[in-house]
Design an enzyme around this catalytic site. Structure first.
Site, PDB file in Angstrom:
ATOM      1  N   SER A  60       4.834  39.674 -17.767  1.00 51.99           N
ATOM      2  CA  SER A  60       3.741  40.242 -16.966  1.00 51.99           C
ATOM      3  C   SER A  60       2.786  41.100 -17.790  1.00 51.99           C
ATOM      4  CB  SER A  60       4.294  41.062 -15.788  1.00 51.99           C
ATOM      5  OG  SER A  60       5.151  40.265 -14.985  1.00 51.99           O
ATOM      6  N   ARG A  61       2.758  40.882 -19.085  1.00 47.62           N
ATOM      7  CA  ARG A  61       1.908  41.654 -19.997  1.00 47.62           C
ATOM      8  C   ARG A  61       2.269  43.139 -20.036  1.00 47.62           C
ATOM      9  NH1 ARG A  61       1.200  37.222 -21.597  1.00 47.62           N
ATOM     10  NH2 ARG A  61      -0.778  36.233 -22.170  1.00 47.62           N
ATOM     11  N   LEU A  62       3.460  43.490 -19.573  1.00 51.02           N
ATOM     12  CA  LEU A  62       3.930  44.875 -19.644  1.00 51.02           C
ATOM     13  C   LEU A  62       4.749  45.048 -20.921  1.00 51.02           C
ATOM     14  CD1 LEU A  62       4.871  45.483 -15.904  1.00 51.02           C
ATOM     15  CD2 LEU A  62       2.811  46.193 -17.133  1.00 51.02           C
TER      16      LEU A  62
END
Length: 211
Positions: free
Chosen positions: A188-190
């Protein structure tokens, strides 16, 4: 497919600020060894970013050739990057190892290594690479490809491995880091981002950054 549609979900590993090593170069060596074991292509390739006299950034890929108290690389001192480092001694390095979904960013001050160190590395290079360093007026305009090939052939006729010496305008640099960031891709691009910052005491402050 549009460029904007290209997307990869990262999920291989994680990175925790409570688990990293106290010294960033030790953490780097661990990650670099893992990159070698994972057979990352050109694991020692790094983007060297410098600053031109007009204030514009300038970047290119060079090869890491050693890690001690800093990061060591070699080039022609008269090249664009050599001139830029002479005028602006701070630079940045970026490593990207996609097979491990990892990136390392480094900022620090650059200085030339000793002539003894440069001589030792130059003499360890293949003869063809030694000739290449002598033949190329790196970053300078040349009329055509034939020019550089003629230079190479001329030097091959004049020199051999017993007579060749390191040119004075070629040698090594060492970047001593003041900041090192380790980036691990996450879903999630985290992403996990751990930043080391050198304090005036000489100790390293470790912080997690928002992705």
């Amino acid at each position: 497919m549009k460029i904007s549609d290209i997307r990869i979900e990262y999920s291989l590993q994680s990175l925790d600020e409570n688990e990293v090593m106290a010294y960033p170069l030790d953490q780097f060596k661990t990650w670099f060894d893992e990159a070698l074991k994972a057979r990352v292509m050109e694991a020692n390739a790094m983007t060297l970013s410098t600053v031109r006299n007009d204030g514009l950034p300038n970047a290119r890929i060079v090869l890491l050739k050693g890690v001690d108290q800093g990061f060591i690389f070699f080039t022609n001192y008269s090249s664009a990057k050599g001139r830029e480092l002479n005028d602006h001694s701070y630079a940045a390095l970026t490593f990207f190892w996609p097979e491990l979904e990892r990136q390392v960013r480094v900022i620090g001050k650059v200085s030339k290594i000793t002539s003894v160190e440069s001589d030792e590395y130059f003499l360890s290079r293949p003869f063809s690479s030694q000739i290449g360093a002598l033949a190329s007026p790196q970053s300078s305009p040349i009329p055509n490809r034939q020019f550089i090939e003629d230079q190479e052939n001329k030097l091959r006729e004049e020199l051999d491995q017993n007579s060749i010496k390191r040119p004075e305008n070629w040698g090594g640099y060492r970047l001593i880091p003041s900041e090192v960031e380790f980036w691990q891709g996450r879903p999630s691009r985290l992403h996990d981002r751990i930043l080391y910052t050198k304090e005036t005491t000489g100790n390293w402050k470790i912080q997690r950054l928002a992705p």
